[in-house]
Write a protein that holds these residues in place. Structure first.
Motif, PDB file in Angstrom:
ATOM      1  N   GLU A   1       0.828  -1.211   0.000  1.00 12.66           N
ATOM      2  CA  GLU A   1       0.000   0.000   0.000  1.00 12.66           C
ATOM      3  C   GLU A   1       0.856   1.253   0.000  1.00 12.66           C
ATOM      4  N   GLN A   2       1.937   1.238   0.777  1.00 11.69           N
ATOM      5  CA  GLN A   2       2.808   2.405   0.870  1.00 11.69           C
ATOM      6  C   GLN A   2       3.538   2.657  -0.455  1.00 11.69           C
ATOM      7  N   ILE A   3       4.032   1.591  -1.071  1.00 11.12           N
ATOM      8  CA  ILE A   3       4.777   1.768  -2.326  1.00 11.12           C
ATOM      9  C   ILE A   3       3.825   2.207  -3.442  1.00 11.12           C
ATOM     10  N   GLU A   4       2.618   1.653  -3.427  1.00 12.42           N
ATOM     11  CA  GLU A   4       1.628   2.053  -4.425  1.00 12.42           C
ATOM     12  C   GLU A   4       1.285   3.533  -4.262  1.00 12.42           C
ATOM     13  N   HIS A   5       1.101   3.965  -3.029  1.00 17.67           N
ATOM     14  CA  HIS A   5       0.797   5.368  -2.753  1.00 17.67           C
ATOM     15  C   HIS A   5       1.947   6.270  -3.212  1.00 17.67           C
ATOM     16  N   ALA A   6       3.180   5.826  -2.999  1.00 15.69           N
ATOM     17  CA  ALA A   6       4.352   6.624  -3.382  1.00 15.69           C
ATOM     18  C   ALA A   6       4.551   6.652  -4.896  1.00 15.69           C
ATOM     19  N   PHE A   7       4.181   5.587  -5.590  1.00 17.46           N
ATOM     20  CA  PHE A   7       4.436   5.489  -7.032  1.00 17.46           C
ATOM     21  C   PHE A   7       3.371   6.162  -7.887  1.00 17.46           C
ATOM     22  N   ALA A   8       2.114   6.064  -7.514  1.00 11.94           N
ATOM     23  CA  ALA A   8       1.021   6.555  -8.360  1.00 11.94           C
ATOM     24  C   ALA A   8       0.697   8.013  -8.014  1.00 11.94           C
ATOM     25  N   THR A   9       1.615   8.908  -8.395  1.00 11.90           N
ATOM     26  CA  THR A   9       1.399  10.336  -8.151  1.00 11.90           C
ATOM     27  C   THR A   9       1.523  11.100  -9.464  1.00 11.90           C
ATOM     28  N   GLN A  10       0.830  12.231  -9.548  1.00  9.64           N
ATOM     29  CA  GLN A  10       0.898  13.075 -10.743  1.00  9.64           C
ATOM     30  C   GLN A  10       2.329  13.563 -10.982  1.00  9.64           C
ATOM     31  N   GLN A  11       3.007  13.944  -9.913  1.00 17.19           N
ATOM     32  CA  GLN A  11       4.375  14.479 -10.027  1.00 17.19           C
ATOM     33  C   GLN A  11       5.311  13.429 -10.627  1.00 17.19           C
ATOM     34  N   ARG A  12       5.223  12.219 -10.124  1.00 17.19           N
ATOM     35  CA  ARG A  12       6.079  11.130 -10.612  1.00 17.19           C
ATOM     36  C   ARG A  12       5.710  10.759 -12.051  1.00 17.19           C
ATOM     37  N   ALA A  13       4.411  10.679 -12.355  1.00 20.14           N
ATOM     38  CA  ALA A  13       3.969  10.353 -13.709  1.00 20.14           C
ATOM     39  C   ALA A  13       4.447  11.412 -14.691  1.00 20.14           C
ATOM     40  N   LYS A  14       4.391  12.671 -14.305  1.00 18.94           N
ATOM     41  CA  LYS A  14       4.855  13.754 -15.176  1.00 18.94           C
ATOM     42  C   LYS A  14       6.356  13.604 -15.449  1.00 18.94           C
ATOM     43  N   HIS A  15       7.119  13.270 -14.414  1.00 11.69           N
ATOM     44  CA  HIS A  15       8.570  13.066 -14.571  1.00 11.69           C
ATOM     45  C   HIS A  15       8.854  11.913 -15.544  1.00 11.69           C
ATOM     46  N   ILE A  16       8.121  10.828 -15.400  1.00 14.51           N
ATOM     47  CA  ILE A  16       8.299   9.676 -16.290  1.00 14.51           C
ATOM     48  C   ILE A  16       7.887  10.031 -17.710  1.00 14.51           C
TER      49      ILE A  16
ATOM     50  N   PHE B   1       7.349  -1.077 -17.206  1.00 13.28           N
ATOM     51  CA  PHE B   1       7.019  -1.994 -16.122  1.00 13.28           C
ATOM     52  C   PHE B   1       6.659  -1.209 -14.879  1.00 13.28           C
ATOM     53  N   CYS B   2       5.603  -1.636 -14.228  1.00 14.20           N
ATOM     54  CA  CYS B   2       5.104  -0.984 -13.029  1.00 14.20           C
ATOM     55  C   CYS B   2       5.094  -1.984 -11.879  1.00 14.20           C
ATOM     56  N   ILE B   3       4.991  -1.454 -10.674  1.00 15.04           N
ATOM     57  CA  ILE B   3       5.156  -2.313  -9.506  1.00 15.04           C
ATOM     58  C   ILE B   3       3.892  -3.064  -9.107  1.00 15.04           C
ATOM     59  N   LEU B   4       2.738  -2.440  -9.227  1.00 14.63           N
ATOM     60  CA  LEU B   4       1.473  -3.066  -8.853  1.00 14.63           C
ATOM     61  C   LEU B   4       0.402  -2.725  -9.889  1.00 14.63           C
ATOM     62  N   GLN B   5      -0.694  -3.469  -9.884  1.00 12.70           N
ATOM     63  CA  GLN B   5      -1.743  -3.273 -10.885  1.00 12.70           C
ATOM     64  C   GLN B   5      -2.304  -1.849 -10.874  1.00 12.70           C
ATOM     65  N   LYS B   6      -2.526  -1.266  -9.705  1.00  9.21           N
ATOM     66  CA  LYS B   6      -3.046   0.102  -9.665  1.00  9.21           C
ATOM     67  C   LYS B   6      -2.056   1.083 -10.291  1.00  9.21           C
ATOM     68  N   HIS B   7      -0.773   0.811 -10.138  1.00  9.57           N
ATOM     69  CA  HIS B   7       0.254   1.650 -10.747  1.00  9.57           C
ATOM     70  C   HIS B   7       0.202   1.515 -12.268  1.00  9.57           C
ATOM     71  N   VAL B   8      -0.015   0.295 -12.750  1.00 10.36           N
ATOM     72  CA  VAL B   8      -0.155   0.045 -14.188  1.00 10.36           C
ATOM     73  C   VAL B   8      -1.302   0.886 -14.746  1.00 10.36           C
ATOM     74  N   ASP B   9      -2.455   0.790 -14.114  1.00  8.62           N
ATOM     75  CA  ASP B   9      -3.635   1.517 -14.575  1.00  8.62           C
ATOM     76  C   ASP B   9      -3.415   3.024 -14.519  1.00  8.62           C
ATOM     77  N   PHE B  10      -2.805   3.494 -13.436  1.00 10.56           N
ATOM     78  CA  PHE B  10      -2.537   4.918 -13.255  1.00 10.56           C
ATOM     79  C   PHE B  10      -1.648   5.451 -14.376  1.00 10.56           C
ATOM     80  N   MET B  11      -0.545   4.752 -14.659  1.00  9.63           N
ATOM     81  CA  MET B  11       0.389   5.214 -15.684  1.00  9.63           C
ATOM     82  C   MET B  11      -0.239   5.165 -17.073  1.00  9.63           C
ATOM     83  N   SER B  12      -0.992   4.131 -17.351  1.00  6.57           N
ATOM     84  CA  SER B  12      -1.647   4.033 -18.652  1.00  6.57           C
ATOM     85  C   SER B  12      -2.622   5.198 -18.840  1.00  6.57           C
TER      86      SER B  12
END
Length: 176
Positions: free
Chosen positions: A96-111, A126-137
């Motif tokens: 939960e913590q890593i997902e919260h840290a990864f799926a952010t607008q700031q991080r997505a913008k940087h990527i 490649f993303c770390i968890l399914q919610k991160h996959v969906d968020f980045m897509s």
């Protein structure tokens, strides 16, 4: 049980208990371990597990011999996540913590900005968890980039062939 030859893929996991159990159960005359990442961060000696039968020491040698397709890999410095603040649970980051840290607008913008700098006609992220996959897509789609999330392997390869950016969850948790 005896076999003359055994070929094992993903052999960089060979120091894990599940792989060791398989290796102890079988006694082949020849064991070939396949991996594109023979160097391990935990310094486990996987080469000795298959008598140092090393076909290619580095992925570059396989590409140069035209046995593997060329790739362009870009590591992006992760300036938006402080990994020391994320709790470690049972050998892994707290999901939960890593997902919260990864799926952010700031991080997505940087990527996204890094992707724009290095983009090719096809991209596999490649993303770390399914919610991160969906968020980045979704983030890439909002930027006008054709992107798909969590497709089957066959569908992902088809889409990559047509220039779609594909995000997939890492297949397994990192091994220690």
């Amino acid at each position: 049980m005896f076999f003359d030859y055994i070929v094992m893929d993903e052999f960089h996991h060979a120091s894990a208990p599940s792989y060791r159990a398989i290796l102890q159960y079988f006694s082949p005359r020849f064991l070939l371990g396949l991996t594109a990442t023979s160097e391990r961060t935990d310094q486990a000696d996987i080469l000795s597990l298959y008598d140092n039968n090393l076909v290619f020491e580095r992925i570059v040698h396989g590409i140069n011999a035209q046995l593997l397709i060329p790739i362009h890999y870009y590591g992006i410095y992760d300036e938006h996540v402080n990994y020391q603040e994320i709790p470690w649970r049972n050998g892994y980051f707290d999901p939960e913590q890593i997902e919260h840290a990864f799926a952010t607008q700031q991080r997505a913008k940087h990527i996204y900005q890094s992707w724009c700098k290095h983009k090719q006609s096809r991209t596999l992220g490649f993303c770390i968890l399914q919610k991160h996959v969906d968020f980045m897509s979704r983030y890439f789609q909002r930027q006008g980039v054709r992107a798909g999330a969590e497709l089957t392997r066959h569908a992902a390869l088809q889409q990559l062939g047509h220039g779609l950016r594909v995000y997939r969850k890492k297949p397994k948790k990192p091994m220690l």
